[in-house]
Design a protein around this motif. Structure first.
Motif, PDB file in Angstrom:
ATOM      1  N   GLY A  56     -16.310  48.948   6.260  1.00  0.00           N
ATOM      2  CA  GLY A  56     -15.948  49.097   4.857  1.00  0.00           C
ATOM      3  C   GLY A  56     -16.939  48.430   3.936  1.00  0.00           C
ATOM      4  N   GLY A  57     -17.381  47.232   4.304  1.00  0.00           N
ATOM      5  CA  GLY A  57     -18.376  46.538   3.487  1.00  0.00           C
ATOM      6  C   GLY A  57     -19.706  47.245   3.464  1.00  0.00           C
ATOM      7  N   ALA A  58     -19.976  48.021   4.509  1.00  0.00           N
ATOM      8  CA  ALA A  58     -21.249  48.741   4.576  1.00  0.00           C
ATOM      9  C   ALA A  58     -21.333  49.827   3.517  1.00  0.00           C
ATOM     10  CB  ALA A  58     -21.445  49.336   5.961  1.00  0.00           C
ATOM     11  N   VAL A  59     -20.182  50.324   3.023  1.00  0.00           N
ATOM     12  CA  VAL A  59     -20.208  51.349   1.989  1.00  0.00           C
ATOM     13  C   VAL A  59     -20.947  50.826   0.761  1.00  0.00           C
ATOM     14  CG1 VAL A  59     -18.814  52.774   0.460  1.00  0.00           C
ATOM     15  CG2 VAL A  59     -18.072  52.384   2.813  1.00  0.00           C
ATOM     16  N   LEU A  60     -20.569  49.640   0.288  1.00  0.00           N
ATOM     17  CA  LEU A  60     -21.205  49.056  -0.884  1.00  0.00           C
ATOM     18  C   LEU A  60     -22.642  48.656  -0.588  1.00  0.00           C
ATOM     19  CD1 LEU A  60     -21.046  48.059  -3.767  1.00  0.00           C
ATOM     20  CD2 LEU A  60     -20.026  45.939  -2.940  1.00  0.00           C
ATOM     21  N   THR A  61     -22.868  48.021   0.547  1.00  0.00           N
ATOM     22  CA  THR A  61     -24.216  47.578   0.893  1.00  0.00           C
ATOM     23  C   THR A  61     -25.170  48.753   1.035  1.00  0.00           C
ATOM     24  OG1 THR A  61     -23.259  45.698   2.082  1.00  0.00           O
ATOM     25  CG2 THR A  61     -25.567  46.198   2.513  1.00  0.00           C
ATOM     26  N   GLU A  62     -24.736  49.795   1.723  1.00  0.00           N
ATOM     27  CA  GLU A  62     -25.595  50.959   1.913  1.00  0.00           C
ATOM     28  C   GLU A  62     -25.854  51.683   0.604  1.00  0.00           C
ATOM     29  OE1 GLU A  62     -24.254  51.915   6.547  1.00  0.00           O
ATOM     30  OE2 GLU A  62     -23.883  53.374   4.948  1.00  0.00           O
ATOM     31  N   THR A  63     -24.878  51.663  -0.302  1.00  0.00           N
ATOM     32  CA  THR A  63     -25.080  52.310  -1.595  1.00  0.00           C
ATOM     33  C   THR A  63     -26.092  51.541  -2.445  1.00  0.00           C
ATOM     34  OG1 THR A  63     -22.810  53.163  -1.553  1.00  0.00           O
ATOM     35  CG2 THR A  63     -23.925  53.106  -3.677  1.00  0.00           C
TER      36      THR A  63
ATOM     37  N   PHE B  88     -28.457  49.413  -1.435  1.00  0.00           N
ATOM     38  CA  PHE B  88     -29.798  49.391  -0.838  1.00  0.00           C
ATOM     39  C   PHE B  88     -30.273  50.771  -0.380  1.00  0.00           C
ATOM     40  CE2 PHE B  88     -28.320  45.006  -0.221  1.00  0.00           C
ATOM     41  CZ  PHE B  88     -29.404  44.304  -0.715  1.00  0.00           C
ATOM     42  N   ALA B  89     -29.518  51.839  -0.718  1.00  0.00           N
ATOM     43  CA  ALA B  89     -29.887  53.205  -0.331  1.00  0.00           C
ATOM     44  C   ALA B  89     -30.136  53.296   1.169  1.00  0.00           C
ATOM     45  CB  ALA B  89     -31.115  53.680  -1.106  1.00  0.00           C
ATOM     46  N   TRP B  90     -29.281  52.617   1.929  1.00  0.00           N
ATOM     47  CA  TRP B  90     -29.409  52.632   3.390  1.00  0.00           C
ATOM     48  C   TRP B  90     -28.755  53.910   3.930  1.00  0.00           C
ATOM     49  CZ3 TRP B  90     -32.205  49.482   6.405  1.00  0.00           C
ATOM     50  CH2 TRP B  90     -31.989  49.525   7.791  1.00  0.00           C
ATOM     51  N   PRO B  91     -29.451  54.689   4.739  1.00  0.00           N
ATOM     52  CA  PRO B  91     -28.950  56.017   5.148  1.00  0.00           C
ATOM     53  C   PRO B  91     -27.924  55.959   6.280  1.00  0.00           C
ATOM     54  CG  PRO B  91     -31.094  55.637   6.126  1.00  0.00           C
ATOM     55  CD  PRO B  91     -30.821  54.439   5.243  1.00  0.00           C
TER      56      PRO B  91
ATOM     57  N   ARG C  50     -26.204  59.864  11.012  1.00  0.00           N
ATOM     58  CA  ARG C  50     -26.163  58.630  10.209  1.00  0.00           C
ATOM     59  C   ARG C  50     -25.685  57.408  10.986  1.00  0.00           C
ATOM     60  NH1 ARG C  50     -26.277  59.131   4.588  1.00  0.00           N
ATOM     61  NH2 ARG C  50     -27.147  61.140   4.001  1.00  0.00           N
ATOM     62  N   LEU C  51     -24.977  57.621  12.094  1.00  0.00           N
ATOM     63  CA  LEU C  51     -24.403  56.494  12.827  1.00  0.00           C
ATOM     64  C   LEU C  51     -25.433  55.466  13.302  1.00  0.00           C
ATOM     65  CD1 LEU C  51     -21.435  57.627  15.110  1.00  0.00           C
ATOM     66  CD2 LEU C  51     -21.454  55.853  13.362  1.00  0.00           C
ATOM     67  N   PRO C  52     -26.592  55.862  13.839  1.00  0.00           N
ATOM     68  CA  PRO C  52     -27.544  54.846  14.316  1.00  0.00           C
ATOM     69  C   PRO C  52     -27.940  53.846  13.237  1.00  0.00           C
ATOM     70  CG  PRO C  52     -28.158  56.999  15.159  1.00  0.00           C
ATOM     71  CD  PRO C  52     -27.044  57.229  14.178  1.00  0.00           C
ATOM     72  N   ALA C  53     -28.143  54.319  12.001  1.00  0.00           N
ATOM     73  CA  ALA C  53     -28.522  53.403  10.918  1.00  0.00           C
ATOM     74  C   ALA C  53     -27.401  52.420  10.617  1.00  0.00           C
ATOM     75  CB  ALA C  53     -28.885  54.194   9.660  1.00  0.00           C
ATOM     76  N   THR C  54     -26.153  52.897  10.622  1.00  0.00           N
ATOM     77  CA  THR C  54     -25.019  52.012  10.369  1.00  0.00           C
ATOM     78  C   THR C  54     -24.828  51.012  11.506  1.00  0.00           C
ATOM     79  OG1 THR C  54     -23.870  53.639   8.997  1.00  0.00           O
ATOM     80  CG2 THR C  54     -22.528  51.930   9.999  1.00  0.00           C
ATOM     81  N   PHE C  55     -24.960  51.477  12.742  1.00  0.00           N
ATOM     82  CA  PHE C  55     -24.847  50.571  13.893  1.00  0.00           C
ATOM     83  C   PHE C  55     -25.912  49.489  13.844  1.00  0.00           C
ATOM     84  CE2 PHE C  55     -22.379  53.735  16.589  1.00  0.00           C
ATOM     85  CZ  PHE C  55     -21.235  52.958  16.562  1.00  0.00           C
ATOM     86  N   LEU C  56     -27.119  49.872  13.474  1.00  0.00           N
ATOM     87  CA  LEU C  56     -28.206  48.892  13.381  1.00  0.00           C
ATOM     88  C   LEU C  56     -27.888  47.838  12.335  1.00  0.00           C
ATOM     89  CD1 LEU C  56     -31.081  47.984  14.179  1.00  0.00           C
ATOM     90  CD2 LEU C  56     -31.955  49.547  12.418  1.00  0.00           C
TER      91      LEU C  56
END
Length: 334
Positions: free
Chosen positions: A266-273, A275-278, A98-104
């Protein structure tokens, strides 16, 4: 040698911080309500006490807490973050997947926020200082204040409604079009289209902070004596801004940028949820609901290491931008 000493000192402090975070997170997770063995047994449709106890033994949850902590620290030292209760795969495999998607997402949102934020901050400061076009300064600062006060989830939902539902310009969910099986540049374009809304919504808050921080810092530096001296010597206004004002005004921006990278996780938790970002933010949310302690601890460890690494890098960049900071100075971060 001074720089090497500075670097080793920062790395040593970083390792102590990571160790402290690992221990604190371990005990906080164990204090959370809910038994992962009971959750797994309920999902399997067998909630009798014998089966629950069997699961607790299989995952080492029957051992004393301090013994569990010792085993976990030993595993962390060998990069073994344990086994996911729910997914039945090693934690490190789930995180690295999952890390590559979060890094991107984080890198694109970071570049978007800092480039646009600094640019608008410079525009607002120059408009304010030159006493011409003060309306532009008012528009920029008011817009930044509005973005700063807007909740991230509301901005995300409004972006989906406007650009995906009403206009149909951008995809709303996921990282790629499901079932498209695109390759090459077609896949790159598809991912880029899916990136637009998450990047803008995640980056807007930090962009607003950069605008106000850059504007305030530039207005403070512009009033200093060395800037007045440069202008009195006939140095071109553009060169004064670039070579004298902006370089000194960027120091607090760089400090905040190092902190921001950690906050983005931390902000990515809400954003990824939304937008269903993996990414690992969505993985963290799912692990919390499933009481997957080992996976939660692994994610907390990785994000903590990222925050510490970003702060060390910020300290180094801070010294490069301002050579007056000695090797024994305090730097940008703790």
């Amino acid at each position: 040698m001074k720089f090497l000493s500075f670097f080793l000192s920062r790395v040593g402090k970083a390792l102590v911080v990571v160790l402290g975070v690992v221990i604190i997170n371990f005990f906080l997770i164990r204090m959370a309500p809910g038994d992962p063995a009971a959750v797994l047994a309920g999902q399997a449709g067998a909630s009798d006490a014998a089966y629950v106890e069997q699961l607790r033994t299989a995952f080492g949850l029957d051992k004393p807490v301090l013994t569990q902590l010792g085993l976990y620290l030993k595993g962390v030292a060998t990069l073994d973050l344990g086994f996911s209760y729910r997914n039945h795969v090693p934690v490190i495999d789930l995180i690295t997947e999952r890390l590559p998607a979060t890094f991107l997402l984080m890198s694109c949102a970071f570049v978007f926020s800092i480039v646009l934020g600094v640019l608008l901050g410079v525009v607002a400061a120059r408009a304010r200082y030159d006493n011409r076009g003060r309306w532009l300064d008012s528009v920029v600062t008011s817009g930044a204040l509005l973005l700063y006060a807007t909740p991230l989830f509301w901005l995300s939902l409004m972006g989906i409604l406007l650009f995906s539902v009403l206009l149909g310009w951008l995809p709303a969910f996921g990282m790629e079009t499901v079932g498209a099986n695109l390759t090459g540049w077609a896949r790159v374009r598809d991912i880029a289209e899916h990136l637009v809304l998450p990047v803008i919504t995640l980056g807007c808050f930090f962009m607003a902070v950069y605008v106000r921080l850059t504007r305030a810092s530039m207005l403070e530096v512009i009033g200093m004596e060395f800037v007045k001296t440069a202008r009195a010597k006939g140095v071109a206004p553009g060169r004064v801004i670039r070579a004298h004002v902006l370089r000194n005004a960027l120091l607090p921006v760089i400090t905040f940028a190092g902190i921001q990278l950690g906050q983005m996780a931390g902000g990515a938790v809400l954003t990824e949820t939304v937008f269903a970002w993996p990414g690992i933010g969505r993985l963290m949310f799912d692990a919390l609901l499933q009481r997957d302690y080992q996976l939660l601890l692994g994610i907390f460890l990785v994000t903590s290491v990222l925050v510490v690494v970003f702060n060390v890098i910020t300290d180094i960049i801070y010294r490069l931008v301002d050579p007056r900071i000695g090797a024994g100075g305090q730097g940008a971060g703790a």
